[in-house]
Design an enzyme around this catalytic site. Sequence first.
Site, PDB file in Angstrom:
ATOM      1  N   ASN A 184       0.866  -1.188   0.000  1.00 30.68           N
ATOM      2  CA  ASN A 184       0.000   0.000   0.000  1.00 30.68           C
ATOM      3  C   ASN A 184       0.898   1.232   0.000  1.00 30.68           C
ATOM      4  O   ASN A 184       1.517   1.550   1.012  1.00 30.68           O
ATOM      5  CB  ASN A 184      -0.885  -0.051   1.258  1.00 30.68           C
ATOM      6  CG  ASN A 184      -1.666   1.238   1.481  1.00 30.68           C
ATOM      7  OD1 ASN A 184      -1.788   2.067   0.585  1.00 30.68           O
ATOM      8  ND2 ASN A 184      -2.181   1.403   2.694  1.00 30.68           N
ATOM      9  N   TRP A 185       0.969   1.885  -1.149  1.00 29.31           N
ATOM     10  CA  TRP A 185       1.876   3.043  -1.250  1.00 29.31           C
ATOM     11  C   TRP A 185       1.329   4.279  -0.552  1.00 29.31           C
ATOM     12  O   TRP A 185       2.035   5.279  -0.399  1.00 29.31           O
ATOM     13  CB  TRP A 185       2.126   3.378  -2.729  1.00 29.31           C
ATOM     14  CG  TRP A 185       3.019   2.408  -3.427  1.00 29.31           C
ATOM     15  CD1 TRP A 185       3.508   1.213  -2.932  1.00 29.31           C
ATOM     16  CD2 TRP A 185       3.555   2.539  -4.752  1.00 29.31           C
ATOM     17  NE1 TRP A 185       4.298   0.611  -3.875  1.00 29.31           N
ATOM     18  CE2 TRP A 185       4.349   1.398  -5.007  1.00 29.31           C
ATOM     19  CE3 TRP A 185       3.439   3.505  -5.748  1.00 29.31           C
ATOM     20  CZ2 TRP A 185       5.027   1.204  -6.218  1.00 29.31           C
ATOM     21  CZ3 TRP A 185       4.106   3.317  -6.955  1.00 29.31           C
ATOM     22  CH2 TRP A 185       4.889   2.180  -7.183  1.00 29.31           C
ATOM     23  N   LYS A 186       0.069   4.258  -0.158  1.00 29.49           N
ATOM     24  CA  LYS A 186      -0.564   5.451   0.430  1.00 29.49           C
ATOM     25  C   LYS A 186      -0.362   6.641  -0.533  1.00 29.49           C
ATOM     26  O   LYS A 186      -0.316   6.438  -1.729  1.00 29.49           O
ATOM     27  CB  LYS A 186      -0.029   5.711   1.838  1.00 29.49           C
ATOM     28  CG  LYS A 186      -0.079   4.426   2.692  1.00 29.49           C
ATOM     29  CD  LYS A 186       0.163   4.649   4.141  1.00 29.49           C
ATOM     30  CE  LYS A 186       0.082   3.294   4.857  1.00 29.49           C
ATOM     31  NZ  LYS A 186       0.080   3.424   6.305  1.00 29.49           N
ATOM     32  N   GLU A 215      -6.653   4.673   7.999  1.00 31.83           N
ATOM     33  CA  GLU A 215      -6.486   6.098   7.661  1.00 31.83           C
ATOM     34  C   GLU A 215      -7.741   6.658   7.011  1.00 31.83           C
ATOM     35  O   GLU A 215      -8.086   7.827   7.199  1.00 31.83           O
ATOM     36  CB  GLU A 215      -5.236   6.273   6.771  1.00 31.83           C
ATOM     37  CG  GLU A 215      -3.964   6.127   7.605  1.00 31.83           C
ATOM     38  CD  GLU A 215      -2.769   5.543   6.873  1.00 31.83           C
ATOM     39  OE1 GLU A 215      -2.738   5.571   5.637  1.00 31.83           O
ATOM     40  OE2 GLU A 215      -1.870   5.033   7.570  1.00 31.83           O
ATOM     41  N   GLY A 225       2.808   2.091  10.923  1.00 37.20           N
ATOM     42  CA  GLY A 225       3.778   3.176  10.751  1.00 37.20           C
ATOM     43  C   GLY A 225       4.535   3.536  12.010  1.00 37.20           C
ATOM     44  O   GLY A 225       5.151   4.597  12.082  1.00 37.20           O
ATOM     45  N   GLY A 253       2.857  -1.091   4.275  1.00 42.03           N
ATOM     46  CA  GLY A 253       2.893   0.311   3.892  1.00 42.03           C
ATOM     47  C   GLY A 253       4.323   0.727   3.579  1.00 42.03           C
ATOM     48  O   GLY A 253       4.835   0.507   2.481  1.00 42.03           O
ATOM     49  N   GLY A 254       5.006   1.283   4.580  1.00 38.08           N
ATOM     50  CA  GLY A 254       6.337   1.855   4.396  1.00 38.08           C
ATOM     51  C   GLY A 254       7.305   0.950   3.645  1.00 38.08           C
ATOM     52  O   GLY A 254       7.987   1.394   2.704  1.00 38.08           O
TER      53      GLY A 254
HETATM   54  P1  PGA Z   1       3.020   0.246   7.636  1.00 44.51           P
HETATM   55  O1  PGA Z   1       1.530   0.486   7.077  1.00 44.51           O
HETATM   56  O2  PGA Z   1       3.509  -1.045   7.014  1.00 44.51           O
HETATM   57  O3  PGA Z   1       3.798   1.436   7.166  1.00 44.51           O
HETATM   58  O4  PGA Z   1       2.918   0.138   9.119  1.00 44.51           O
HETATM   59  C1  PGA Z   1       0.602  -0.558   6.926  1.00 44.51           C
HETATM   60  C2  PGA Z   1      -0.696  -0.047   6.389  1.00 44.51           C
HETATM   61  O5  PGA Z   1      -1.134   1.060   6.754  1.00 44.51           O
HETATM   62  O6  PGA Z   1      -1.357  -0.728   5.569  1.00 44.51           O
END
Ligand code: PGA
Length: 250
Positions: free
Chosen positions: A9-11, A96, A175, A231-232
């Site tokens: 998930n690149w956000k 989010e 995160g 995510g990250g």
């Molecule tokens: P993260 O995010 O791996 O940066 O903790 C996960 C997500 O929000 O899907």
Amino acid sequence: MRKPLVIGNWKMNGSRRFIAQWSEATQGLDRCATAEVVVCPPSVYLGEMAPLADAMGFGLGAQSVSEYEGGAYTGEIGAEMLVEVGCRYALVGHSERRTLFGVDDSRAAKQFSAALRVGLTPVLCVGENAAQREAGETWSVLRGQLAAAGLIGAGEVSAQMRVVVVAYEPIWAIGTGNAATPADVQTVHGQIRRELGAGGAQVRILYGGSVTAENAAELMAQPDIDGVLIGGASLRAAEFVAICELAAMS
Ligand code: PGA
């Protein structure tokens, strides 16, 4: 047999330049064929990533999907549009979206159904925050989120529902560098699967929240952790490939 699934998930990160560099550095993804790999870039880049995804053997997902089919809904993107540009998955109810953009259980449920209706696989994100965890409310929060989408509490999971994906993402772990322990995640996933009933044996349940190449193997070694939502670390090409390779071996 549930095929391991890794979703990146690149956000709200990335650019054309980033996509070029990332795709150059993730050539090794073709070694991960025994796992399924999905990337969710910002939706403006989905169209241009579709040929890359085909060539490199990963799937595309959207970070959100509208509950509406079409019409006067400024800023929204419909499920059918996502399918048309090559998406096969859509995240639904990411924390989010829930905490920053007002998506509640009822909207998440509508988005979940909108995706399913057009054959887009919804990835329902569920998870408790730190205060809820401390108050011992983890399961009641998850139960509410799963029940709103019709995944539990309505009897046997229907055949159509068995394609869906559930992502357990405790908010305090997202995160923060503070991932939940594999044993704790296994306990939660086991409970989710039991509540899903017999059909739940086919539903893939992912863990998300500070997954890295260091902790991914131990997480995915748990019997009810079928993959990870990242995510990250999905932005760090070499680390993303490393996690996909671990999934392929799990
Ligand atoms: P993260 O995010 O791996 O940066 O903790 C996960 C997500 O929000 O899907």
